[in-house]
Design an enzyme around this catalytic site. Structure first.
Site, mmCIF file in Angstrom:
data_model
loop_
_atom_site.group_PDB
_atom_site.id
_atom_site.type_symbol
_atom_site.label_atom_id
_atom_site.label_comp_id
_atom_site.label_asym_id
_atom_site.label_seq_id
_atom_site.Cartn_x
_atom_site.Cartn_y
_atom_site.Cartn_z
ATOM 1 N N SER A 147 0.835 -1.203 0.000
ATOM 2 C CA SER A 147 0.000 0.000 0.000
ATOM 3 C C SER A 147 0.863 1.243 0.000
ATOM 4 C CB SER A 147 -0.888 0.014 1.245
ATOM 5 O OG SER A 147 -1.648 1.207 1.286
ATOM 6 N N TYR A 168 -0.959 -0.960 11.034
ATOM 7 C CA TYR A 168 -1.168 -1.173 9.595
ATOM 8 C C TYR A 168 -0.110 -0.479 8.743
ATOM 9 C CZ TYR A 168 -3.450 -1.527 5.059
ATOM 10 O OH TYR A 168 -3.722 -1.810 3.746
#
Ligand code: NAP
Length: 245
Positions: A147, A168
């Site tokens: 990401s 995350y």
């Protein structure tokens, strides 16, 4: 690339992974749906078969080395090799935990460790299990679904609006870094390893707040899973091109 590629997509019973599987099947490739719930995996595989795809499922919990080894045995028995491994399975938080555990002011190391178990160590576990099968391919490749949230360049901009998340965000930075290490380490064996960012996609992971559809989010992973054997390795891209590290 062999005419018919054997591809395994982890976490492909829903969201972006399901779309990666569907698009690869639509391109005529043989796809294995890897899911931790056997029932979810078979349901998804049956749906994609009903749409004309050559799709089967295998039980695979990426945090469980025995599960990954058993899944690799199953794929070996069925197909004898693997051409593309798509490490897609990922989580944004520990189930049931609130976001406070990822905040610097109230960090919960168990919440953070839980995320790393799936998003980082899970990728090593699955890659380790499937490398012997990738080595039997004429044109092996690995795609890690990372990401731009893990981009040090983008996230070090204090004015950017994305939420701060101690679990995350660094897990995706680590996954991108892992991708480079694998790419360099496996280059002598001509195994191509690339990371992709799907963009901000409406899925369970973010409470369906993303702006892109899973089909749009899947496109770059599919592109990198089907690159030719002299294609790039050690890259991080989204559908617009390179993403800053
Ligand atoms: P999603 O809809 O929540 O799907 C996540 C998938 O991962 C599910 O199939 C889930 O299975 C599976 N999974 C979770 N833990 C697993 C485990 N231990 N073993 C096997 N499978 C496991 O989320 P998504 O948005 O499609 O996410 C897919 C990937 O894209 C993730 O790596 C995520 O970080 C990345 N990504 C997403 C976005 C976005 O905007 N959505 C942006 C950038 C990157 P269950 O159904 O069993 O839970």
């Amino acid at each position: 690339m062999p005419e018919t590629m054997i591809a395994l997509v982890t976490g492909s019973n829903k969201g972006i992974g399901r779309e990666i599987a569907r698009q690869l099947a639509d391109l005529g490739h043989t796809v294995v749906i890897g899911t931790r719930s056997a029932a979810n995996g078979e349901e998804t595989a049956a749906e994609l078969r009903a749409a004309g795809g050559d799709v089967t499922s295998v039980t695979l919990d990426v945090t469980d080395a025995a599960s990954a080894a058993a899944a690799a045995d199953t794929v070996k028995d069925r197909f004898g090799r693997l051409d593309a491994l798509v490490n897609n399975a990922g989580i944004s938080g520990r189930p049931g935990a609130d976001f406070a555990g990822q905040s610097p002011a109230s960090a919960n190391v168990d919440d953070i460790r839980f995320i790393f178990e799936t998003n980082v160590f899970g990728v090593v576990t699955v890659t380790t299990a499937f490398l012997p099968l990738l080595r039997l391919s004429e044109s092996p490749r690995i795609v890690n679904v990372s990401s731009s949230a893990g981009s040090l360049t983008l996230t070090s901009d204090f004015n950017q609006p994305d939420p701060i998340a101690l679990g995350y965000v660094p897990s995706k930075t680590a996954l991108t870094s892992l991708t480079i290490q694998y790419a360099r380490g496996l280059a002598p064996e001509k195994i191509l390893v690339n990371a992709v960012c799907p963009g901000f996609v409406a899925t369970d992971l973010n409470g369906f707040r993303g702006q892109l559809t899973p089909a749009q989010g899947a496109a770059q992973a599919v592109r990198m899973a089907t690159i030719p054997s002299d294609g790039p390795t050690g890259t991080l891209t989204d559908s617009d091109g390179p993403v800053p590290w």
